[in-house]
Design a protein around this motif. Structure first.
Motif, PDB file in Angstrom:
ATOM      1  N   GLN A   1       0.832  -1.208   0.000  1.00 32.59           N
ATOM      2  CA  GLN A   1       0.000   0.000   0.000  1.00 32.59           C
ATOM      3  C   GLN A   1       0.865   1.256   0.000  1.00 32.59           C
ATOM      4  O   GLN A   1       0.604   2.207  -0.734  1.00 32.59           O
ATOM      5  CB  GLN A   1      -0.924  -0.003   1.212  1.00 32.59           C
TER       6      GLN A   1
ATOM      7  N   LEU B  51       3.869   1.442  -1.115  1.00 37.15           N
ATOM      8  CA  LEU B  51       4.526   1.483  -2.421  1.00 37.15           C
ATOM      9  C   LEU B  51       3.610   2.120  -3.456  1.00 37.15           C
ATOM     10  O   LEU B  51       4.020   3.036  -4.191  1.00 37.15           O
ATOM     11  CB  LEU B  51       4.882   0.050  -2.818  1.00 37.15           C
ATOM     12  N   VAL B  52       2.349   1.651  -3.492  1.00 39.26           N
ATOM     13  CA  VAL B  52       1.407   2.161  -4.490  1.00 39.26           C
ATOM     14  C   VAL B  52       1.112   3.637  -4.233  1.00 39.26           C
ATOM     15  O   VAL B  52       1.070   4.444  -5.174  1.00 39.26           O
ATOM     16  CB  VAL B  52       0.110   1.319  -4.467  1.00 39.26           C
TER      17      VAL B  52
ATOM     18  N   TYR C 158       4.115  10.106  -9.298  1.00 38.98           N
ATOM     19  CA  TYR C 158       3.591  10.334 -10.646  1.00 38.98           C
ATOM     20  C   TYR C 158       2.941  11.707 -10.710  1.00 38.98           C
ATOM     21  O   TYR C 158       3.156  12.468 -11.658  1.00 38.98           O
ATOM     22  CB  TYR C 158       2.585   9.252 -11.015  1.00 38.98           C
TER      23      TYR C 158
ATOM     24  N   TYR D 125       4.188  14.948 -12.956  1.00 40.89           N
ATOM     25  CA  TYR D 125       3.335  14.905 -14.139  1.00 40.89           C
ATOM     26  C   TYR D 125       3.725  15.969 -15.153  1.00 40.89           C
ATOM     27  O   TYR D 125       3.661  15.739 -16.360  1.00 40.89           O
ATOM     28  CB  TYR D 125       1.869  15.062 -13.739  1.00 40.89           C
TER      29      TYR D 125
ATOM     30  N   ILE E 107       6.360  14.343 -17.132  1.00 41.00           N
ATOM     31  CA  ILE E 107       5.968  13.091 -17.796  1.00 41.00           C
ATOM     32  C   ILE E 107       5.083  13.368 -19.005  1.00 41.00           C
ATOM     33  O   ILE E 107       5.148  12.672 -20.011  1.00 41.00           O
ATOM     34  CB  ILE E 107       5.254  12.168 -16.777  1.00 41.00           C
ATOM     35  N   LYS E 108       4.259  14.429 -18.929  1.00 39.34           N
ATOM     36  CA  LYS E 108       3.259  14.636 -19.975  1.00 39.34           C
ATOM     37  C   LYS E 108       3.901  14.933 -21.343  1.00 39.34           C
ATOM     38  O   LYS E 108       3.267  14.739 -22.369  1.00 39.34           O
ATOM     39  CB  LYS E 108       2.280  15.738 -19.583  1.00 39.34           C
TER      40      LYS E 108
ATOM     41  N   HIS F  67       6.060  13.176 -22.669  1.00 37.23           N
ATOM     42  CA  HIS F  67       6.389  11.885 -23.289  1.00 37.23           C
ATOM     43  C   HIS F  67       5.190  11.236 -23.962  1.00 37.23           C
ATOM     44  O   HIS F  67       5.283  10.081 -24.369  1.00 37.23           O
ATOM     45  CB  HIS F  67       6.955  10.922 -22.233  1.00 37.23           C
ATOM     46  N   LYS F  68       4.072  11.964 -24.058  1.00 35.93           N
ATOM     47  CA  LYS F  68       2.886  11.398 -24.699  1.00 35.93           C
ATOM     48  C   LYS F  68       3.204  10.983 -26.131  1.00 35.93           C
ATOM     49  O   LYS F  68       3.980  11.656 -26.825  1.00 35.93           O
ATOM     50  CB  LYS F  68       1.752  12.431 -24.705  1.00 35.93           C
ATOM     51  N   ASN F  69       2.592   9.883 -26.569  1.00 40.09           N
ATOM     52  CA  ASN F  69       2.846   9.358 -27.912  1.00 40.09           C
ATOM     53  C   ASN F  69       1.910   9.945 -28.968  1.00 40.09           C
ATOM     54  O   ASN F  69       2.215   9.903 -30.144  1.00 40.09           O
ATOM     55  CB  ASN F  69       2.710   7.827 -27.903  1.00 40.09           C
ATOM     56  N   TYR F  70       0.761  10.473 -28.528  1.00 45.53           N
ATOM     57  CA  TYR F  70      -0.225  10.969 -29.486  1.00 45.53           C
ATOM     58  C   TYR F  70      -0.607  12.395 -29.120  1.00 45.53           C
ATOM     59  O   TYR F  70      -0.652  12.758 -27.941  1.00 45.53           O
ATOM     60  CB  TYR F  70      -1.484  10.095 -29.489  1.00 45.53           C
TER      61      TYR F  70
ATOM     62  N   HIS G 115      -6.447  12.453 -28.867  1.00 45.41           N
ATOM     63  CA  HIS G 115      -6.920  11.176 -28.338  1.00 45.41           C
ATOM     64  C   HIS G 115      -8.370  10.956 -28.709  1.00 45.41           C
ATOM     65  O   HIS G 115      -9.145  11.866 -28.698  1.00 45.41           O
ATOM     66  CB  HIS G 115      -6.766  11.133 -26.813  1.00 45.41           C
TER      67      HIS G 115
END
Lengths: 107, 174
Positions: free
Chosen positions: A81, A83-84, A91, A95, A98-99, A101-104, A107
């Motif tokens: 728990q 860990l999650v 995350y 964010y 990270i955002k 790195h979106k592939n598209y 959507h």
């Protein structure tokens, strides 16, 4: 009420040993039992001082501790728990990076 | 300290349910111990989880509305939404996370039982030692108090007289 003090409603003579997971103030209707129309007035009744917020967080932490971390013969569940929860937290705070790195694009 | 540990283990043995559910109402009369609304906290069994970490209660919350598959459907649906809209972005960290997850899963399945058996053995040993220590101390106390209680004033006087007589017998020889 200063740092490290008991909540001012806590009375050792009446309440017995202090339980950090327990709310010692005047209880209100639990949030889960409210009707939708009562939510506004319920929120208005809440104590919104920083110390009350910290108290609520502390009680939640200790409720979790008593339920998952402190019992006899716990398994790995509380560690998973944590860990999650950490994964979700990191995350969220990363964010912004990270955002990219979106592939598209659409959507 | 030791007696408190013993008390707690005795109290814990009595309750089998998940602990610390009592969150009663505060109607405290000045100074009277309110056992009904504020019972003494008891250390209980750990909360149940599914999939290793998800609280059982979250599944129960769905059951009355969606049946037993509802929570799983919700979970899969939410994951699909987050991935499809790339709210959850699968960048390089995602794949390292996936490999870590596999390693953790295998480690938990392979090492988990032996680790828990070892820890349980440790706890059982400690507990039995403690209980024996307490029982012994209690027994010694009981014996000492009973023996001292059993000595009557008459007996005490007899012993004292006997000692004086012995001393008197010894005295001329020196």
């Amino acid at each position: 009420m200063g740092f490290g003090d008991y909540p001012k409603e806590y009375n050792p003579a009446a309440h017995g040993p202090y339980d950090p997971a327990r709310f010692y103030g005047k209880p209100d209707t639990p949030f889960g039992q409210l009707k939708l129309s009562e939510v506004g007035s319920w929120l208005a009744r809440r104590n919104k001082t920083p110390s009350a917020f910290m108290g609520a967080c502390s009680r939640a932490w200790w409720r979790w501790q008593h339920k998952y971390m402190q019992p006899k013969r716990v398994g790995a569940a509380p560690f998973f728990q944590l860990l999650v929860a950490n994964m979700a937290f990191f995350y969220a705070i990363n964010y912004g990076r990270i955002k990219h790195h979106k592939n598209y694009k659409y959507h | 300290m030791l007696s408190r540990v013993a008390l707690r283990s005795a109290a814990a043995r009595q309750s089998a349910s998940t602990a610390l559910v009592a969150r009663g109402s505060a109607t405290d009369v000045a100074g009277v111990r309110d056992e009904k609304n504020f019972p003494r906290p008891v250390r209980g069994e750990p909360g149940k989880v599914r999939l290793g970490f998800v609280p059982e209660e979250w599944f129960q919350f769905f059951h009355s509305k969606t049946g037993v598959t509802g929570p799983y459907t919700f979970g899969v649906g939410l994951a699909t939404y987050l991935c499809s809209k790339e709210i959850y972005v699968m960048e390089h960290e995602y794949y390292s996370g996936l490999s870590l997850l596999v390693m953790i899963y295998v480690a938990a399945k392979k090492l988990g039982p032996s680790i828990s058996a070892y820890l349980d053995k440790e706890v059982d040993l400690e507990k039995s030692n403690l209980e024996r220590r307490l029982a012994q101390r209690h027994m010694v106390d009981w014996i000492v108090t009973n023996v001292t209680k059993a000595i009557t004033p008459d007996q005490e006087k007899q012993t004292l007289d006997r000692c004086i007589a012995d001393l008197a017998a010894l005295a001329p020889r020196n």
